[in-house]
Design a protein around this motif. Sequence first.
Motif, PDB file in Angstrom:
ATOM      1  N   PRO A 118       0.388 -19.778  -6.996  1.00 33.95           N
ATOM      2  CA  PRO A 118      -0.973 -20.181  -6.429  1.00 33.95           C
ATOM      3  C   PRO A 118      -1.635 -19.684  -4.968  1.00 33.95           C
ATOM      4  N   ALA A 119      -0.449 -19.102  -4.496  1.00 37.02           N
ATOM      5  CA  ALA A 119      -0.909 -18.462  -3.268  1.00 37.02           C
ATOM      6  C   ALA A 119      -1.931 -17.220  -3.316  1.00 37.02           C
ATOM      7  N   HIS A 120      -2.270 -16.870  -2.206  1.00 32.34           N
ATOM      8  CA  HIS A 120      -3.040 -15.629  -2.431  1.00 32.34           C
ATOM      9  C   HIS A 120      -2.764 -14.552  -1.404  1.00 32.34           C
ATOM     10  N   CYS A 121      -1.640 -13.972  -1.645  1.00 38.01           N
ATOM     11  CA  CYS A 121      -1.278 -12.920  -0.673  1.00 38.01           C
ATOM     12  C   CYS A 121      -1.842 -11.642  -1.252  1.00 38.01           C
ATOM     13  N   GLN A 122      -2.502 -10.775  -0.260  1.00 32.45           N
ATOM     14  CA  GLN A 122      -3.029  -9.781  -0.725  1.00 32.45           C
ATOM     15  C   GLN A 122      -2.315  -8.528  -1.231  1.00 32.45           C
ATOM     16  N   TYR A 123      -1.144  -8.556  -1.024  1.00 30.71           N
ATOM     17  CA  TYR A 123      -0.283  -7.377  -1.599  1.00 30.71           C
ATOM     18  C   TYR A 123       0.757  -7.961  -2.678  1.00 30.71           C
ATOM     19  N   THR A 315      10.370  -2.906   1.695  1.00 28.40           N
ATOM     20  CA  THR A 315       8.871  -2.303   2.213  1.00 28.40           C
ATOM     21  C   THR A 315       7.826  -2.405   1.289  1.00 28.40           C
ATOM     22  N   HIS A 316       6.926  -2.217   1.984  1.00 33.59           N
ATOM     23  CA  HIS A 316       5.373  -2.281   1.040  1.00 33.59           C
ATOM     24  C   HIS A 316       5.495  -1.097   0.075  1.00 33.59           C
ATOM     25  N   ARG A 317       5.266  -1.463  -1.108  1.00 29.73           N
ATOM     26  CA  ARG A 317       4.828  -0.686  -2.256  1.00 29.73           C
ATOM     27  C   ARG A 317       3.795  -1.036  -3.198  1.00 29.73           C
ATOM     28  N   PHE A 318       3.229  -0.275  -3.933  1.00 30.41           N
ATOM     29  CA  PHE A 318       2.298  -0.770  -5.096  1.00 30.41           C
ATOM     30  C   PHE A 318       2.293   0.416  -6.203  1.00 30.41           C
ATOM     31  N   THR A 319       1.643  -0.201  -7.172  1.00 27.88           N
ATOM     32  CA  THR A 319       1.630   0.752  -8.379  1.00 27.88           C
ATOM     33  C   THR A 319       0.142   1.025  -8.525  1.00 27.88           C
ATOM     34  N   PRO A 320      -0.164   1.839  -9.365  1.00 26.47           N
ATOM     35  CA  PRO A 320      -1.566   2.027  -9.697  1.00 26.47           C
ATOM     36  C   PRO A 320      -2.197   0.890 -10.411  1.00 26.47           C
ATOM     37  N   LEU A 326      -5.218  -5.991  -7.549  1.00 24.39           N
ATOM     38  CA  LEU A 326      -5.323  -6.419  -6.130  1.00 24.39           C
ATOM     39  C   LEU A 326      -6.902  -6.285  -5.493  1.00 24.39           C
ATOM     40  N   LEU A 327      -7.237  -4.975  -5.805  1.00 21.03           N
ATOM     41  CA  LEU A 327      -8.608  -4.663  -5.160  1.00 21.03           C
ATOM     42  C   LEU A 327      -9.796  -5.611  -6.122  1.00 21.03           C
ATOM     43  N   SER A 328      -9.369  -5.932  -7.401  1.00 22.26           N
ATOM     44  CA  SER A 328     -10.303  -6.861  -8.264  1.00 22.26           C
ATOM     45  C   SER A 328     -10.303  -8.214  -7.650  1.00 22.26           C
ATOM     46  N   TRP A 329      -9.010  -8.555  -7.231  1.00 21.94           N
ATOM     47  CA  TRP A 329      -8.960  -9.995  -6.604  1.00 21.94           C
ATOM     48  C   TRP A 329      -9.584  -9.947  -5.342  1.00 21.94           C
ATOM     49  N   TYR A 330      -9.141  -8.931  -4.442  1.00 22.25           N
ATOM     50  CA  TYR A 330      -9.380  -9.011  -2.946  1.00 22.25           C
ATOM     51  C   TYR A 330     -10.440  -7.852  -2.502  1.00 22.25           C
ATOM     52  N   PRO A 331     -11.667  -7.589  -3.125  1.00 19.76           N
ATOM     53  CA  PRO A 331     -12.092  -6.418  -2.708  1.00 19.76           C
ATOM     54  C   PRO A 331     -12.444  -6.107  -1.385  1.00 19.76           C
ATOM     55  N   LYS A 332     -12.420  -6.968  -0.309  1.00 21.23           N
ATOM     56  CA  LYS A 332     -12.396  -6.819   1.176  1.00 21.23           C
ATOM     57  C   LYS A 332     -11.062  -6.453   1.764  1.00 21.23           C
TER      58      LYS A 332
END
Length: 385
Positions: A118-123, A315-320, A326-332
């Motif tokens: 339920p949390a909202h971490c941007q990563y 460390t921080h990582r992301f996939t396409p 994430l950009l759709s959930w947290y656009p800003k």
Amino acid sequence: LPRLTLTTLLPLTDVSATAPDPVRTSRPRRWLPRRVLVMKAAVDLPHTAEVLRRATAAGVEEIDVVGRVSAPKGASERETYAWAKSTLALVVAPPSARKPQPIPPSADWRIDLARGCPAHCQYCYLAGSLSGPPVTRVFANLDEVLAPIGELAGQGTVTSGTAARGHEGTTFELSCYTDPLGIEHVTGSLAAAVQRVGTGAYGDGVSLRFTTKFDDVEELAGLDHGGRTRARFSVNAAEVAARFDGGTAPMPGRLQALATLAAAGYPVGLTVAPVMPVEGWRDAYGQLLDDVRASLAPVAAADGHPVDLTVEVITHRFTPGSRDVLLSWYPKTRLEMDESARSQKRSKFGGVKYVYPRDTMRELRSWFETEVPARLPGTPLLYLT
Ligand code: SF4
């Protein structure tokens, strides 16, 4: 579909009483779902009654039996996100979700008590891993979900035989697809798992581990855990946590909870994640390690020996895919997800993830390998990835 009648499912027992926590000075973070949806197939399972008992005690009023879990028709993307993050669904884990998978480097095997958080971490590392709206789906067939612990005892893939962890036996990670403590007060799944493993229900030579960004540990502290669950707290530099964590317990609460469980005899740990080389990162992560030492010092002093603490660094990582979600959930968001500033890493299944460049990784590794033993003497750094 009919509104569920609570009296058909709720045993008349009082769950409000929990053991007092001698360390806590502030209120823990508790998520209160707006609604609990019970899939028809889950209605008669014993763990469903326990979840509904807890949810009702916590103040959830909207409880419905449903044929499928879906957002209200016509809801916008924002509304669907908000609906999903305020919904707890009780579902039956299918056989595929009950088949433990190896999960290096964290543990030998993965066991999922739930999927979603339920949390909202941007990563959030769940973005892109779970499909559909981010509803928290709790598995109601808990006995079946936990059964593989007994079946796989002695079958290690990662930890068995390593100097730092061989004594843990075959290890099972509970937090790959959820934050089990963040939903615990309305599920009870974590307490059941900890208590069963702690009292030897699945034999000797097995242990659990979970990681969390929450701090509501009163119930866990009072369990008969047998020292067989390593409670790790996901922590970060203050600036990173303040900027990117949402709906989680503040960092001081997590450190207080770490000390509470250490005082209750749990092996404990830090999951320092996701590490970001922000400006002044050495000072910021140094302060974090110093804060951990200060939190645990009274426990070590009272026990007369060091706390059983481990450190894992991610460390921080992301996939396409995760970036798009994430950009759709947290656009800003101000989270850096610039592919051109990263190195590509391929998984064994051919997927791509974007990690920090080699020089940055080398600097981070060197710093943590020096500073963890310097600031937390005797604490093994299990891995940095
Ligand atoms: Fe995702 Fe963990 Fe944050 Fe939950 S607590 S939103 S699982 S990163």
